[in-house]
Design an enzyme around this catalytic site. Structure first.
Site, PDB file in Angstrom:
ATOM      1  N   ARG B   4      12.623  48.386  75.859  1.00 31.69           N
ATOM      2  CA  ARG B   4      11.306  48.408  75.224  1.00 31.69           C
ATOM      3  C   ARG B   4      10.924  46.964  74.899  1.00 31.69           C
ATOM      4  O   ARG B   4      11.738  46.048  74.977  1.00 31.69           O
ATOM      5  CB  ARG B   4      11.248  49.317  73.982  1.00 31.69           C
ATOM      6  CG  ARG B   4      12.467  49.498  73.134  1.00 31.69           C
ATOM      7  CD  ARG B   4      12.775  48.325  72.264  1.00 31.69           C
ATOM      8  NE  ARG B   4      11.600  47.900  71.543  1.00 31.69           N
ATOM      9  CZ  ARG B   4      11.404  46.671  71.108  1.00 31.69           C
ATOM     10  NH1 ARG B   4      12.312  45.737  71.304  1.00 31.69           N
ATOM     11  NH2 ARG B   4      10.316  46.329  70.469  1.00 31.69           N
ATOM     12  N   GLY B   5       9.649  46.782  74.554  1.00 36.29           N
ATOM     13  CA  GLY B   5       9.127  45.438  74.368  1.00 36.29           C
ATOM     14  C   GLY B   5       8.456  45.020  75.669  1.00 36.29           C
ATOM     15  O   GLY B   5       9.130  44.913  76.703  1.00 36.29           O
ATOM     16  N   ALA B   6       7.139  44.789  75.619  1.00 35.79           N
ATOM     17  CA  ALA B   6       6.374  44.587  76.861  1.00 35.79           C
ATOM     18  C   ALA B   6       6.982  43.537  77.798  1.00 35.79           C
ATOM     19  O   ALA B   6       7.193  43.831  78.987  1.00 35.79           O
ATOM     20  CB  ALA B   6       4.919  44.241  76.515  1.00 35.79           C
ATOM     21  N   GLN B 156      11.654  50.307  65.084  1.00 37.90           N
ATOM     22  CA  GLN B 156      12.083  49.079  65.754  1.00 37.90           C
ATOM     23  C   GLN B 156      12.285  47.934  64.751  1.00 37.90           C
ATOM     24  O   GLN B 156      13.120  47.058  64.973  1.00 37.90           O
ATOM     25  CB  GLN B 156      11.029  48.634  66.784  1.00 37.90           C
ATOM     26  CG  GLN B 156      10.910  49.544  68.003  1.00 37.90           C
ATOM     27  CD  GLN B 156       9.845  50.613  67.814  1.00 37.90           C
ATOM     28  OE1 GLN B 156       9.501  50.971  66.691  1.00 37.90           O
ATOM     29  NE2 GLN B 156       9.351  51.144  68.919  1.00 37.90           N
ATOM     30  N   ASP B 197       0.932  44.501  73.619  1.00 35.71           N
ATOM     31  CA  ASP B 197       1.278  45.206  74.853  1.00 35.71           C
ATOM     32  C   ASP B 197       0.234  45.001  75.941  1.00 35.71           C
ATOM     33  O   ASP B 197       0.554  44.972  77.125  1.00 35.71           O
ATOM     34  CB  ASP B 197       1.474  46.701  74.583  1.00 35.71           C
ATOM     35  CG  ASP B 197       2.824  46.953  73.918  1.00 35.71           C
ATOM     36  OD1 ASP B 197       2.909  46.774  72.693  1.00 35.71           O
ATOM     37  OD2 ASP B 197       3.787  47.261  74.649  1.00 35.71           O
ATOM     38  N   ASN B 207      -1.247  47.152  70.661  1.00 35.72           N
ATOM     39  CA  ASN B 207       0.134  46.863  70.264  1.00 35.72           C
ATOM     40  C   ASN B 207       0.673  48.102  69.549  1.00 35.72           C
ATOM     41  O   ASN B 207      -0.029  49.097  69.368  1.00 35.72           O
ATOM     42  CB  ASN B 207       0.180  45.622  69.364  1.00 35.72           C
ATOM     43  CG  ASN B 207       1.592  45.110  69.155  1.00 35.72           C
ATOM     44  OD1 ASN B 207       2.361  44.979  70.104  1.00 35.72           O
ATOM     45  ND2 ASN B 207       1.971  44.841  67.915  1.00 35.72           N
ATOM     46  N   LYS B 208       1.916  48.062  69.177  1.00 37.42           N
ATOM     47  CA  LYS B 208       2.593  49.180  68.523  1.00 37.42           C
ATOM     48  C   LYS B 208       1.718  49.810  67.439  1.00 37.42           C
ATOM     49  O   LYS B 208       1.063  49.114  66.673  1.00 37.42           O
ATOM     50  CB  LYS B 208       3.901  48.648  67.915  1.00 37.42           C
ATOM     51  CG  LYS B 208       4.817  49.660  67.287  1.00 37.42           C
ATOM     52  CD  LYS B 208       5.145  50.848  68.162  1.00 37.42           C
ATOM     53  CE  LYS B 208       5.715  50.484  69.512  1.00 37.42           C
ATOM     54  NZ  LYS B 208       5.638  51.609  70.497  1.00 37.42           N
TER      55      LYS B 208
END
Lengths: 307, 307
Positions: B4-6, B156, B197, B207-208
């Site tokens: 995970r994490g763009a 996260q 993202d 984003n998240k």
């Protein structure tokens, strides 16, 4: 946290005072009073933020102190406290109903609302404060959908509010607290409804941590933000929210869920259990005596017959 | 959610394309290309919101398609893709360093900052985006304290960011997402830093979930809100954030933490995994090519040499 929710904390403390009196029923009137005073201090120190606690305990204490001395130990104190606790309970019950009646008038038909923490039957002696309004509005056919914020860290929303809503068959959807702003932007949200733990004389409102964030988001989206709370929540002794004591609870409630660790060992965490929403972010304060729109020093003073 | 994490999703997908080519190394150039195209579509559909994914896969695909046909099966494709994946990895690594250098200049000394989700070494190929800036600023002696939001529902922040901060001995405190506004009001917070993202051509940033709420709160308190993201995050094909697809993930991630239920059985929940922050709420966008302050159609077009 066996008992939570400001109004229920108040009612429970009232009966706690009665139990203290019961413990001294074979003692003299004087020594009973002394013990009750100690119990009052102990009860009041249990939770610093909810005003309903000291309100109820102080009323019970006054009633004990004004009970006529009787020959049969503390009999008259016991009778007086039983009566006062029942009155406090009934007052909260009635206040719930009246707030629900007032509050439901503010909601449009087919309303989608967001609510926070638990302010229902599990937080009061009756149908609730904010959740009482939702319940009433639902029975009037005005509620389309309720988004219940989970309310981290203690999850009163997911554990209690969702359960209450499901029991009543009110269409309800659980969200994490950080989703509310996204829904306010992408759907039509008609109102945000919360309870209160203590309200200053100018309308600044202490409530469960996260309430302030919701109020900012509601204002940003021009959505009405309603606080629903009975008048014993209003503290006329403090002029603004800055004077409200904020309970700092255990960081373990943030780093663990139940016994499950969700953060690294030795992680530091903060846990302010409440925050303060400035009155300017509150569209209306719904009390059992009526709707204060907006809540401010003037409307609150009027409500209490001080002006 | 294994990766995970763009930016890291992008790098991993690049090597995923290389693995796809590896699987066809005994096949002809043509049938290898066919398989790689299928793999590209499969990889791109894994996560809809992060642009880095399709950016990396498309670059790999183009490189495969332009590789000269070789007699030894798909040898030239394999070589080309190995080279391109390494370049993508190195580009992200370098971008991390440059963003950290730019971003650190924006922070004052003894800064207290709030960060969100995980944007560090566990989300990128290097030191991170927002967390890279914090890391760099800390090594320059500019960071006093970092508040890491836990980032519900997937945590996260508590599970990854806090760990990264603790490993580097950066003073860090975990908070629930709904505490940020309270801290902005009661303490001096110097900046909020998040990753991204996908960024539209006008600067609107996906984003998240929860990022948008933080941005509103930062604006309300007049605190700088910085988005830190490399230029492959910018999607020039979409004019505004309204066109960014938002992944809806499983409600079980909201109603359960791991295997532990935190809501009643059969509770309904929503789980939009991202939200969109309008560019007007973003003080600056920090890229590897420089700081866009403010990010908007004009500054983004300039950055990409389109005007």
């Amino acid at each position: 946290m066996v008992v939570r929710g400001a109004p229920l904390i108040g009612c429970t403390a009232a009966y706690g005072m009665l139990l203290a009196a019961w413990e001294t029923k074979t003692k003299s009137h004087t020594s009973s009073l002394k013990f009750i005073k100690q119990a009052a201090n102990k009860l009041k120190s249990a939770r610093p933020t909810a005003l309903a606690l000291s309100y109820a305990v102080n009323r019970m204490l006054t009633r004990a102190e004004t009970a006529p001395p009787s020959e049969k130990g503390s009999d008259s104190i016991l009778q007086a406290l039983k009566s006062e606790a029942d009155i406090l309970f009934q007052e909260d019950l009635q206040a719930n109903r009246k707030m629900a009646d007032w509050g439901a008038t503010l909601l449009p038909n087919a309303a989608t609302v967001i609510t926070y923490c638990n302010t229902g039957a599990l937080a009061t002696s009756g149908i609730g404060t904010a959740l009482g309004v939702i319940r009433k509005a639902f029975h009037l056919g005005k509620i389309k959908k309720v988004y219940a914020c989970e309310t981290r860290p203690y999850l009163q929303g997911s554990r209690l509010t969702l359960w209450e809503l499901m029991v009543e068959n009110i269409p309800s959807i659980l969200i994490t607290d950080n989703m509310a702003a996204h829904l306010m932007k992408t759907e039509k949200i008609d109102a945000v409804l919360t309870g209160a733990d203590r309200i200053a004389a100018n309308g600044d409102t202490a409530n469960k941590i996260g309430t302030y964030a919701l109020a900012i988001q509601a204002r940003h989206h021009e959505i009405p933000f309603y606080v629903v709370a009975p008048t014993p929540t209003i503290d006329l002794h403090i002029s603004s929210g800055e004077e409200i004591p904020i309970e700092e609870r255990s960081p373990a409630e943030v780093t663990q869920i139940g016994s499950q660790h969700i953060a690294p060992q030795r992680a530091q965490a903060r846990h302010p259990a409440f925050d303060v929403t400035p009155h300017k972010l509150i569209t209306a304060l719904i009390t059992e005596k009526g709707i204060l729109q907006p809540p401010d020093s003037t409307s609150i003073a009027k409500l209490n017959g001080l002006k």
